[in-house]
Design a protein around this motif. Sequence first.
Motif, PDB file in Angstrom:
ATOM      1  N   LYS A  69     -56.239 -34.441 -43.217  1.00  0.00           N
ATOM      2  CA  LYS A  69     -56.721 -35.825 -43.267  1.00  0.00           C
ATOM      3  C   LYS A  69     -58.259 -35.833 -43.289  1.00  0.00           C
ATOM      4  CE  LYS A  69     -56.458 -39.581 -40.127  1.00  0.00           C
ATOM      5  NZ  LYS A  69     -55.716 -40.270 -39.065  1.00  0.00           N
ATOM      6  N   PHE A  70     -58.866 -35.067 -42.409  1.00  0.00           N
ATOM      7  CA  PHE A  70     -60.338 -34.997 -42.379  1.00  0.00           C
ATOM      8  C   PHE A  70     -60.889 -34.446 -43.694  1.00  0.00           C
ATOM      9  CE2 PHE A  70     -59.823 -34.614 -37.573  1.00  0.00           C
ATOM     10  CZ  PHE A  70     -60.264 -35.915 -37.334  1.00  0.00           C
ATOM     11  N   ILE A  71     -60.221 -33.437 -44.241  1.00  0.00           N
ATOM     12  CA  ILE A  71     -60.705 -32.828 -45.490  1.00  0.00           C
ATOM     13  C   ILE A  71     -60.560 -33.819 -46.655  1.00  0.00           C
ATOM     14  CG2 ILE A  71     -60.253 -31.003 -47.193  1.00  0.00           C
ATOM     15  CD1 ILE A  71     -59.459 -29.174 -44.812  1.00  0.00           C
ATOM     16  N   LEU A  72     -59.385 -34.440 -46.746  1.00  0.00           N
ATOM     17  CA  LEU A  72     -59.109 -35.322 -47.896  1.00  0.00           C
ATOM     18  C   LEU A  72     -59.919 -36.626 -47.854  1.00  0.00           C
ATOM     19  CD1 LEU A  72     -55.252 -34.761 -48.046  1.00  0.00           C
ATOM     20  CD2 LEU A  72     -56.906 -34.011 -49.767  1.00  0.00           C
TER      21      LEU A  72
ATOM     22  N   GLN B 193     -62.302 -19.407 -26.436  1.00  0.00           N
ATOM     23  CA  GLN B 193     -63.123 -18.603 -27.354  1.00  0.00           C
ATOM     24  C   GLN B 193     -62.644 -18.743 -28.796  1.00  0.00           C
ATOM     25  OE1 GLN B 193     -62.493 -15.037 -24.999  1.00  0.00           O
ATOM     26  NE2 GLN B 193     -64.697 -14.742 -24.849  1.00  0.00           N
ATOM     27  N   LEU B 194     -61.329 -18.773 -28.963  1.00  0.00           N
ATOM     28  CA  LEU B 194     -60.756 -18.915 -30.315  1.00  0.00           C
ATOM     29  C   LEU B 194     -61.125 -20.282 -30.898  1.00  0.00           C
ATOM     30  CD1 LEU B 194     -57.208 -17.334 -29.747  1.00  0.00           C
ATOM     31  CD2 LEU B 194     -59.166 -16.267 -30.861  1.00  0.00           C
ATOM     32  N   LEU B 195     -61.099 -21.304 -30.059  1.00  0.00           N
ATOM     33  CA  LEU B 195     -61.475 -22.639 -30.525  1.00  0.00           C
ATOM     34  C   LEU B 195     -62.951 -22.666 -30.924  1.00  0.00           C
ATOM     35  CD1 LEU B 195     -59.499 -24.672 -27.864  1.00  0.00           C
ATOM     36  CD2 LEU B 195     -59.312 -25.112 -30.305  1.00  0.00           C
ATOM     37  N   HIS B 196     -63.758 -21.980 -30.149  1.00  0.00           N
ATOM     38  CA  HIS B 196     -65.195 -21.900 -30.447  1.00  0.00           C
ATOM     39  C   HIS B 196     -65.419 -21.224 -31.800  1.00  0.00           C
ATOM     40  CE1 HIS B 196     -69.460 -21.757 -29.631  1.00  0.00           C
ATOM     41  NE2 HIS B 196     -69.460 -20.486 -30.003  1.00  0.00           N
ATOM     42  N   ARG B 197     -64.702 -20.139 -32.027  1.00  0.00           N
ATOM     43  CA  ARG B 197     -64.804 -19.405 -33.299  1.00  0.00           C
ATOM     44  C   ARG B 197     -64.394 -20.325 -34.461  1.00  0.00           C
ATOM     45  NH1 ARG B 197     -67.132 -16.840 -36.748  1.00  0.00           N
ATOM     46  NH2 ARG B 197     -66.003 -15.459 -38.144  1.00  0.00           N
ATOM     47  N   CYS B 198     -63.355 -21.109 -34.226  1.00  0.00           N
ATOM     48  CA  CYS B 198     -62.869 -22.021 -35.260  1.00  0.00           C
ATOM     49  C   CYS B 198     -63.944 -23.063 -35.613  1.00  0.00           C
ATOM     50  CB  CYS B 198     -61.600 -22.716 -34.772  1.00  0.00           C
ATOM     51  SG  CYS B 198     -60.805 -23.695 -36.046  1.00  0.00           S
ATOM     52  N   MET B 199     -64.616 -23.576 -34.597  1.00  0.00           N
ATOM     53  CA  MET B 199     -65.691 -24.552 -34.833  1.00  0.00           C
ATOM     54  C   MET B 199     -66.813 -23.932 -35.657  1.00  0.00           C
ATOM     55  SD  MET B 199     -65.673 -26.287 -31.070  1.00  0.00           S
ATOM     56  CE  MET B 199     -67.307 -26.961 -31.114  1.00  0.00           C
ATOM     57  N   GLU B 200     -67.128 -22.691 -35.374  1.00  0.00           N
ATOM     58  CA  GLU B 200     -68.171 -21.986 -36.150  1.00  0.00           C
ATOM     59  C   GLU B 200     -67.758 -21.891 -37.619  1.00  0.00           C
ATOM     60  OE1 GLU B 200     -70.044 -18.934 -32.787  1.00  0.00           O
ATOM     61  OE2 GLU B 200     -68.558 -18.188 -34.215  1.00  0.00           O
ATOM     62  N   LEU B 201     -66.490 -21.533 -37.839  1.00  0.00           N
ATOM     63  CA  LEU B 201     -65.999 -21.376 -39.221  1.00  0.00           C
ATOM     64  C   LEU B 201     -66.011 -22.714 -39.966  1.00  0.00           C
ATOM     65  CD1 LEU B 201     -63.028 -18.859 -38.742  1.00  0.00           C
ATOM     66  CD2 LEU B 201     -65.168 -18.431 -39.941  1.00  0.00           C
ATOM     67  N   VAL B 202     -65.645 -23.791 -39.269  1.00  0.00           N
ATOM     68  CA  VAL B 202     -65.649 -25.129 -39.888  1.00  0.00           C
ATOM     69  C   VAL B 202     -67.064 -25.462 -40.364  1.00  0.00           C
ATOM     70  CG1 VAL B 202     -65.426 -27.607 -39.362  1.00  0.00           C
ATOM     71  CG2 VAL B 202     -63.617 -26.033 -38.712  1.00  0.00           C
ATOM     72  N   THR B 203     -68.045 -25.163 -39.534  1.00  0.00           N
ATOM     73  CA  THR B 203     -69.448 -25.418 -39.902  1.00  0.00           C
ATOM     74  C   THR B 203     -69.863 -24.538 -41.082  1.00  0.00           C
ATOM     75  OG1 THR B 203     -69.864 -25.893 -37.582  1.00  0.00           O
ATOM     76  CG2 THR B 203     -71.801 -25.570 -38.966  1.00  0.00           C
ATOM     77  N   GLU B 204     -69.514 -23.244 -40.991  1.00  0.00           N
ATOM     78  CA  GLU B 204     -69.878 -22.299 -42.078  1.00  0.00           C
ATOM     79  C   GLU B 204     -69.282 -22.720 -43.417  1.00  0.00           C
ATOM     80  OE1 GLU B 204     -68.733 -18.284 -41.057  1.00  0.00           O
ATOM     81  OE2 GLU B 204     -69.853 -18.395 -39.166  1.00  0.00           O
ATOM     82  N   MET B 205     -68.086 -23.256 -43.384  1.00  0.00           N
ATOM     83  CA  MET B 205     -67.408 -23.625 -44.631  1.00  0.00           C
ATOM     84  C   MET B 205     -67.827 -25.009 -45.132  1.00  0.00           C
ATOM     85  SD  MET B 205     -63.544 -22.061 -44.157  1.00  0.00           S
ATOM     86  CE  MET B 205     -63.168 -22.808 -42.606  1.00  0.00           C
ATOM     87  N   GLY B 206     -68.707 -25.669 -44.373  1.00  0.00           N
ATOM     88  CA  GLY B 206     -69.210 -26.977 -44.778  1.00  0.00           C
ATOM     89  C   GLY B 206     -68.157 -28.069 -44.735  1.00  0.00           C
ATOM     90  N   GLU B 210     -66.264 -34.509 -38.504  1.00  0.00           N
ATOM     91  CA  GLU B 210     -65.181 -35.081 -37.681  1.00  0.00           C
ATOM     92  C   GLU B 210     -64.180 -34.013 -37.255  1.00  0.00           C
ATOM     93  OE1 GLU B 210     -66.219 -36.374 -40.772  1.00  0.00           O
ATOM     94  OE2 GLU B 210     -65.063 -38.207 -41.099  1.00  0.00           O
ATOM     95  N   LEU B 211     -63.937 -33.078 -38.153  1.00  0.00           N
ATOM     96  CA  LEU B 211     -62.988 -32.007 -37.846  1.00  0.00           C
ATOM     97  C   LEU B 211     -63.537 -31.120 -36.720  1.00  0.00           C
ATOM     98  CD1 LEU B 211     -60.411 -30.413 -38.372  1.00  0.00           C
ATOM     99  CD2 LEU B 211     -61.555 -29.247 -40.249  1.00  0.00           C
ATOM    100  N   ARG B 212     -64.815 -30.798 -36.839  1.00  0.00           N
ATOM    101  CA  ARG B 212     -65.452 -29.968 -35.806  1.00  0.00           C
ATOM    102  C   ARG B 212     -65.391 -30.692 -34.449  1.00  0.00           C
ATOM    103  NH1 ARG B 212     -69.730 -28.312 -33.085  1.00  0.00           N
ATOM    104  NH2 ARG B 212     -70.742 -30.320 -33.370  1.00  0.00           N
ATOM    105  N   LEU B 213     -65.653 -31.986 -34.498  1.00  0.00           N
ATOM    106  CA  LEU B 213     -65.626 -32.784 -33.261  1.00  0.00           C
ATOM    107  C   LEU B 213     -64.214 -32.834 -32.657  1.00  0.00           C
ATOM    108  CD1 LEU B 213     -67.969 -35.784 -34.204  1.00  0.00           C
ATOM    109  CD2 LEU B 213     -68.434 -33.972 -32.538  1.00  0.00           C
ATOM    110  N   HIS B 214     -63.225 -32.907 -33.557  1.00  0.00           N
ATOM    111  CA  HIS B 214     -61.844 -32.935 -33.060  1.00  0.00           C
ATOM    112  C   HIS B 214     -61.508 -31.616 -32.340  1.00  0.00           C
ATOM    113  CE1 HIS B 214     -57.639 -34.013 -32.779  1.00  0.00           C
ATOM    114  NE2 HIS B 214     -57.365 -32.783 -33.174  1.00  0.00           N
ATOM    115  N   ILE B 215     -61.940 -30.510 -32.933  1.00  0.00           N
ATOM    116  CA  ILE B 215     -61.670 -29.198 -32.300  1.00  0.00           C
ATOM    117  C   ILE B 215     -62.417 -29.104 -30.964  1.00  0.00           C
ATOM    118  CG2 ILE B 215     -61.828 -26.684 -32.587  1.00  0.00           C
ATOM    119  CD1 ILE B 215     -61.760 -27.285 -35.680  1.00  0.00           C
ATOM    120  N   ARG B 219     -60.914 -28.506 -27.311  1.00  0.00           N
ATOM    121  CA  ARG B 219     -61.471 -27.475 -26.435  1.00  0.00           C
ATOM    122  C   ARG B 219     -61.789 -28.050 -25.057  1.00  0.00           C
ATOM    123  NH1 ARG B 219     -67.215 -24.866 -27.181  1.00  0.00           N
ATOM    124  NH2 ARG B 219     -67.091 -23.159 -25.721  1.00  0.00           N
ATOM    125  N   SER B 220     -62.318 -29.262 -25.046  1.00  0.00           N
ATOM    126  CA  SER B 220     -62.705 -29.876 -23.770  1.00  0.00           C
ATOM    127  C   SER B 220     -61.479 -30.162 -22.893  1.00  0.00           C
ATOM    128  CB  SER B 220     -63.520 -31.149 -24.006  1.00  0.00           C
ATOM    129  OG  SER B 220     -62.690 -32.152 -24.525  1.00  0.00           O
TER     130      SER B 220
END
Lengths: 143, 223
Positions: A69-72, B193-206, B210-215, B219-220
């Motif tokens: 959803k976020f991507i699309l 830690q895995l969630l943190h890594r996922c957030m890094e990847l989301v940023t790297e992939m541009g 909102e997705l990063r914030l959701h992750i 995490r919180s």
Amino acid sequence: MAGFSQNVTDDLFDSIIMADDRFHLDGYREGFEEGAQQGLIEGRNHGMLHGARLSAEVSFYHGFALTWKFILQNTEDVKARKRLKAVETLDAMIQKFPYEDPQNEKLQEHMERVRAKFRQVCSLLSVAADFREYMSGSEGMSF
Amino acid sequence: MMFLMRTWMNSAFQTKNGGAVWKSELRDGTGMDNVVFYQDGFRDGIDAGKEASLQQGFNLGYREGAVKMKAIGQFKGIVSALRSWCQSQPSISSEPITQLLQKVEKHEEGIFEAMRKAQELPSSSVSELVGEMDDLGVDQSDRGGSDCCRNDEGSECCRKGQSDRCGCDEDISESSAGTHTESLFVKDESLEQLLHRCMELVTEMGLPEELRLHIQQLRSTCI
């Protein structure tokens, strides 16, 4: 005299019968307590795995739908609108999912609908729905 | 089948009452041995008690299990979606996200494994477990053992009594299963830690913020 003898016999007989009942009842009470504890433990262990499997599966679909959803939402692609609509429908179905109630009569029905929608979403996104481990893992949701 | 049931009932009976002591207690004034009556009652009671509480226990465990898997299940869905997106982008390597997915799957499997181990515990520990059940909802940090673990990379992760909320840094509290669980997760990265890594990847992939914030939100809930 005969009457007295009869009374004694009756009393003795009654006391034996009562003793049967009393000891049976005492045993029953203790057994019930023990059985209730065992039932709670066994039920809890079984329930935990069922709840965990179901939650893992539904939460998986939820995370999957939310991400797409976020991507699309940020994609200008022609196909994106149709895909987004399907993903949003899946998300909405999961929001209404009766997670908390294992005795909900429509749980299985909801689950099948969510799975079907997930397969449709995967097809629209051209993603292989190779998440088969979920498809067989949530049978028999209550005793 | 009947024999097995009878043997099991006898053992349950003896667990509770311990042989010679109850025999002498069960003699009444007539000198009659009432063991048989007591024992029959006990067996009937066990059956009735079990039947009365199984569904209640099932419902209780079901909700606990559902809560425990919510965060890890959703996270696995997020990473799977990210991987499928990566695979549709020729310019982006899906290798890092595939590696992350494998770790998330391993983490999830570890949680299930701990639950299965708890289920296989012998029935002799029933009373211990009952004690634990009475403690449900009590801060897990009171249960002894270290609250901190060290992973392969040497960084520390600390549990702060969060365990029952979402199954983060898996902590299935069922008595001795906890020991297995602890050793299972010492080597692995924590969910945080895995969630943190996922957030890094989301940023790297541009990918969208909102997705990063959701992750981050997910995490919180685990801290």
